[in-house]
Enzyme design. Sequence first.
Site, PDB file in Angstrom:
ATOM      1  N   SER A   7       0.750  10.568  -9.192  1.00 37.64           N
ATOM      2  CA  SER A   7       1.757  10.009  -8.279  1.00 37.64           C
ATOM      3  C   SER A   7       2.981   9.571  -9.069  1.00 37.64           C
ATOM      4  O   SER A   7       4.124   9.886  -8.715  1.00 37.64           O
ATOM      5  CB  SER A   7       1.196   8.799  -7.534  1.00 37.64           C
ATOM      6  OG  SER A   7       0.393   9.166  -6.460  1.00 37.64           O
ATOM      7  N   HIS A  35       1.810   1.672  -2.442  1.00 33.47           N
ATOM      8  CA  HIS A  35       2.038   2.964  -3.085  1.00 33.47           C
ATOM      9  C   HIS A  35       3.460   3.483  -2.901  1.00 33.47           C
ATOM     10  O   HIS A  35       4.125   3.881  -3.871  1.00 33.47           O
ATOM     11  CB  HIS A  35       1.028   3.988  -2.563  1.00 33.47           C
ATOM     12  CG  HIS A  35       0.908   5.203  -3.411  1.00 33.47           C
ATOM     13  ND1 HIS A  35       1.670   6.327  -3.214  1.00 33.47           N
ATOM     14  CD2 HIS A  35       0.106   5.480  -4.465  1.00 33.47           C
ATOM     15  CE1 HIS A  35       1.341   7.243  -4.107  1.00 33.47           C
ATOM     16  NE2 HIS A  35       0.398   6.757  -4.878  1.00 33.47           N
ATOM     17  N   GLN A  83      10.032  -1.540   5.941  1.00 31.63           N
ATOM     18  CA  GLN A  83       9.585  -2.904   6.235  1.00 31.63           C
ATOM     19  C   GLN A  83       8.146  -3.179   5.787  1.00 31.63           C
ATOM     20  O   GLN A  83       7.521  -4.116   6.270  1.00 31.63           O
ATOM     21  CB  GLN A  83       9.688  -3.163   7.748  1.00 31.63           C
ATOM     22  CG  GLN A  83      11.063  -2.922   8.328  1.00 31.63           C
ATOM     23  CD  GLN A  83      12.085  -3.913   7.811  1.00 31.63           C
ATOM     24  OE1 GLN A  83      11.846  -5.118   7.817  1.00 31.63           O
ATOM     25  NE2 GLN A  83      13.220  -3.414   7.354  1.00 31.63           N
ATOM     26  N   ALA A  92      -0.118  21.390  -3.841  1.00 29.71           N
ATOM     27  CA  ALA A  92       0.330  21.594  -5.220  1.00 29.71           C
ATOM     28  C   ALA A  92       0.452  23.068  -5.581  1.00 29.71           C
ATOM     29  O   ALA A  92       1.225  23.429  -6.477  1.00 29.71           O
ATOM     30  CB  ALA A  92      -0.629  20.897  -6.186  1.00 29.71           C
ATOM     31  N   ASP A 132      14.090  -5.426  -6.737  1.00 25.73           N
ATOM     32  CA  ASP A 132      14.443  -4.277  -7.576  1.00 25.73           C
ATOM     33  C   ASP A 132      14.853  -3.055  -6.765  1.00 25.73           C
ATOM     34  O   ASP A 132      15.227  -2.026  -7.340  1.00 25.73           O
ATOM     35  CB  ASP A 132      13.260  -3.895  -8.470  1.00 25.73           C
ATOM     36  CG  ASP A 132      12.891  -4.984  -9.449  1.00 25.73           C
ATOM     37  OD1 ASP A 132      13.716  -5.892  -9.668  1.00 25.73           O
ATOM     38  OD2 ASP A 132      11.764  -4.951  -9.984  1.00 25.73           O
ATOM     39  N   ASP A 188       4.206   3.629  13.512  1.00 28.18           N
ATOM     40  CA  ASP A 188       4.527   2.926  14.764  1.00 28.18           C
ATOM     41  C   ASP A 188       5.865   3.364  15.357  1.00 28.18           C
ATOM     42  O   ASP A 188       6.291   2.824  16.377  1.00 28.18           O
ATOM     43  CB  ASP A 188       4.526   1.418  14.542  1.00 28.18           C
ATOM     44  CG  ASP A 188       5.502   0.973  13.451  1.00 28.18           C
ATOM     45  OD1 ASP A 188       6.373   1.777  13.048  1.00 28.18           O
ATOM     46  OD2 ASP A 188       5.383  -0.185  12.996  1.00 28.18           O
ATOM     47  N   ASP A 235       5.182   8.758   2.115  1.00 30.10           N
ATOM     48  CA  ASP A 235       4.163   7.905   1.513  1.00 30.10           C
ATOM     49  C   ASP A 235       3.927   6.718   2.441  1.00 30.10           C
ATOM     50  O   ASP A 235       4.330   6.741   3.606  1.00 30.10           O
ATOM     51  CB  ASP A 235       4.679   7.434   0.144  1.00 30.10           C
ATOM     52  CG  ASP A 235       3.570   7.177  -0.856  1.00 30.10           C
ATOM     53  OD1 ASP A 235       2.678   6.353  -0.551  1.00 30.10           O
ATOM     54  OD2 ASP A 235       3.577   7.788  -1.936  1.00 30.10           O
TER      55      ASP A 235
END
Length: 448
Positions: free
Chosen positions: A256, A96, A90, A201, A71, A84, A62
């Site tokens: 999602s 998302h 980070q 899917a 959390d 990158d 993702d």
Amino acid sequence: MSFTRTLRAVGGAVVAGALLFGAAPTALADEIRDAQWPLKAFDAESVWKESTGKGVTVAVIDDPIYGNHPDLKGNVLPGKSFIDGGRGDQESKNDHGTGMASLIAGHGHGAGSSDGVMGLAPDAKILPVGRPDFGQGDGSTDLGDWIRYAVDQGASIINLSIEPTSLFDNEKEALTYAIKKDVLVVAGAGNDGKTELGPLASFPGVVTVGAVDKNGEIWSKSNSGSQMMVTAPGVKITSASAERSDYPYRLADGTSDSTAYVSAAAALLRSKFPDLTAGQIANRLVKTAALPKGKKLQLPDPQYGYGFIRPYSALTQDIPAGSKNGPLKTPKKDPSAGTGGATAPGASGGDQASEKKDSGLGTGAIVGIAAGVLFVVAIIVIVVVMQKKKGRNGPPPGGPGGYGGPGGPGFMPQQPGPYQQQPGAFQQPPGGAPGSYPPAPPTQPPGQ
């Protein structure tokens, strides 16, 4: 690289400070936990007495993840950003991936971890696999690379809350690689309200997930199709945000989120039952799934699959391990092969498809076979005539039409399939017993 999109429709802006609820930050933290209705629906406190997902790594392919979110801190591995080449923990902008990670392995914060977002598997580890955003990049990395990286880094579950518009051969090969390595691949159905599922899917061996609301009813935008396996909460879902203001959270709808909850449930099961295969884990999810009270469907249903997951029941019910693959289909050996599959060696059509005139049998052998056939036919005729003379030509056992009743031999009354629910078998127990969905209202706030 194939174009992908996330499967989340954001229903509100980032929740920061007191802007959403008009309260102080401490009160906001309480509101965030209270807003997590899936935890109440799953009776998470009972679930966590059975398993917390400890020792299991879930790869989240993702956006990169903000691993220092209060959390999530400590539950996110460095991973890798395929944007990158750096670390995947980070992220400071895109939400998302952070949201999905928090639904899987968020641990909350504050006294007794009673504030903020709690994931369904709070002791699982997240392997962030950061992907380029919405098809950006130079094409040197793709879904196949991301999946192989996740498998090779030891993830036993891969969460794919994304929807590729196509799958190339190398991506199919990577999915097959993951499945052969006993990694459970979980993917969202999509948010278009379509009656068909995308290539990811619908790929054999993938656990496909649709979204339901707090009443267990299908979300109107959840895609459907014959490959649907299970559903999970995906409406009005609160999760963590990557933005670094105080108490950053988001509220959204989408498959999602339901995919993340199924990945978390799988992590709970893989932790408690480490000897089960990925297919046997899926089997537990399927065998304990349920439908809203009073709803009767032929399963698997294109919208519900086998129903919405019930993690407590999946963890506690006595369910035989079953076959290695469980309800999961096996991918073709050659991902580029057509739907008809490869032709078996030697099955090229035989003599009928060739110009050969000699079957390979000598004349004497043919005459002997013919004589034997005539002898057997003669015996059958004699037996039938004798039965008629003795008046023994009544209907066969089992009534008219042969064994099993009307329709003749072999047409037995249809039996439920190996994963078929009996009507009402998984409906809500009285009083909101553990594992019911939704449960009775709690007598005290979660976490107390």
